[in-house]
Scaffold this active site. Structure first.
Site, short mmCIF file in Angstrom:
data_model
loop_
_atom_site.label_atom_id
_atom_site.label_comp_id
_atom_site.label_asym_id
_atom_site.label_seq_id
_atom_site.Cartn_x
_atom_site.Cartn_y
_atom_site.Cartn_z
N ASN A 128 0.76 -0.48 -0.17
CA ASN A 128 -0.15 0.45 0.36
C ASN A 128 1.33 1.25 0.01
O ASN A 128 2.33 0.97 0.32
CB ASN A 128 -0.76 0.07 0.87
CG ASN A 128 -0.20 0.10 2.18
OD1 ASN A 128 0.28 0.72 2.74
ND2 ASN A 128 -0.44 -1.41 3.22
N ARG A 129 0.53 2.24 -0.06
CA ARG A 129 1.37 3.50 -0.28
C ARG A 129 1.45 4.40 0.75
O ARG A 129 1.54 4.99 0.58
CB ARG A 129 0.12 4.54 -1.30
CG ARG A 129 0.04 3.99 -2.65
CD ARG A 129 -0.67 5.53 -3.14
NE ARG A 129 -1.49 4.69 -4.40
CZ ARG A 129 -1.13 4.41 -5.73
NH1 ARG A 129 0.48 4.54 -5.58
NH2 ARG A 129 -1.92 3.93 -6.37
#
Ligand code: C5P
Length: 230
Positions: free
Chosen positions: A30-31
């Site tokens: 994820n970011r």
């Protein structure tokens, strides 16, 4: 008083985004940049706390001076480190973006390119680390004075970011919850943050839009107050 109000306190902070392996070279991720967790660690250390930072994948960040850094990869790894480190802590802050799902199978060899479309990737749920720490404390398996969660929320037609935050605080059973408004370039991969700090004692504090270190200071102010009231 500042800046040594957390002296003698042991705090454990999680940061970054877990990576769930598909094969030796690929993962689901994820970011999360880890910036909020690192800011929390830096400010707590600056205020005299004994800080353990449990970091999954992050941007290229400087480990704050005096902080004990433990690197982890997957949610399962973060879970076992957090459960061990949380015991006896004055504050446990879960700022990490833990992957909700992991591939059912981690393939041992690199998945090969084929002429046909590949099989879909089967996913399984990951443990909710925050919920498990809360549960373990309730069961008397570990002691931690304050357990703090983070929640990234967007409002919708029927309820606001704040309403979602109140519901999540109750559902997770933690003592405090930082609610970040996300979407449209807010919260992830950026330097600034804003939101609400909710307490299970009914306190609700607005956190103005600003640097992640500002949010960190607001959180430690509140944690420090609650610890000295206990
Ligand atoms: O339910 P949600 O993912 O929004 O909750 C966010 C909070 O729960 C964060 O504090 C996050 O670190 C924690 N969390 C966790 N384990 C998961 C998912 C989220 O500890 N598997």
């Amino acid at each position: 008083a500042l800046p040594w109000d957390l002296e003698g306190r042991r705090v454990v902070i999680s940061a970054g985004g877990t990576r769930e392996s598909l094969d030796p070279v690929r993962y689901l991720g994820n970011r999360s940049s880890g910036r909020q967790g690192y800011a929390l660690a830096r400010i707590a250390a600056h205020r005299g706390a004994d800080v353990t930072l449990v970091a999954a994948h992050t941007a290229d960040l400087i480990t704050p001076a005096g902080v004990r850094l433990i690197k982890v990869g997957t949610a399962e790894e973060m879970r076992s480190v957090m459960l061990a480190e949380a015991d006896g802590a004055d504050a446990v802050v879960m700022a990490a973006a833990v992957a909700d799902f992991k591939p059912v199978n981690r393939v041992e060899h690199k998945i090969k390119k084929t002429e046909r479309d590949p099989e879909p990737v089967a996913l399984a749920r990951n443990p909710d680390i925050l919920a498990e720490i809360v549960e373990a404390r309730s069961a008397g398996k570990l002691s931690a004075s304050l357990i703090v969660g983070f929640a990234a929320e967007t409002g919708d037609a029927s309820s606001s970011v704040l309403d979602h935050g109140r519901a999540k605080l109750a559902r997770k059973g933690c003592d405090m919850l930082v609610v970040n408004a996300v979407g449209e370039g807010m919260a992830f991969e950026v330097e600034d943050n804003s939101g609400w700090l909710l307490g299970d004692d009914g306190t609700e504090e607005r956190i103005a839009f600003g640097a992640k270190s500002l949010l960190a200071s607001t959180l430690w102010d509140s944690v420090g107050r609650r610890l000295s009231d206990q």
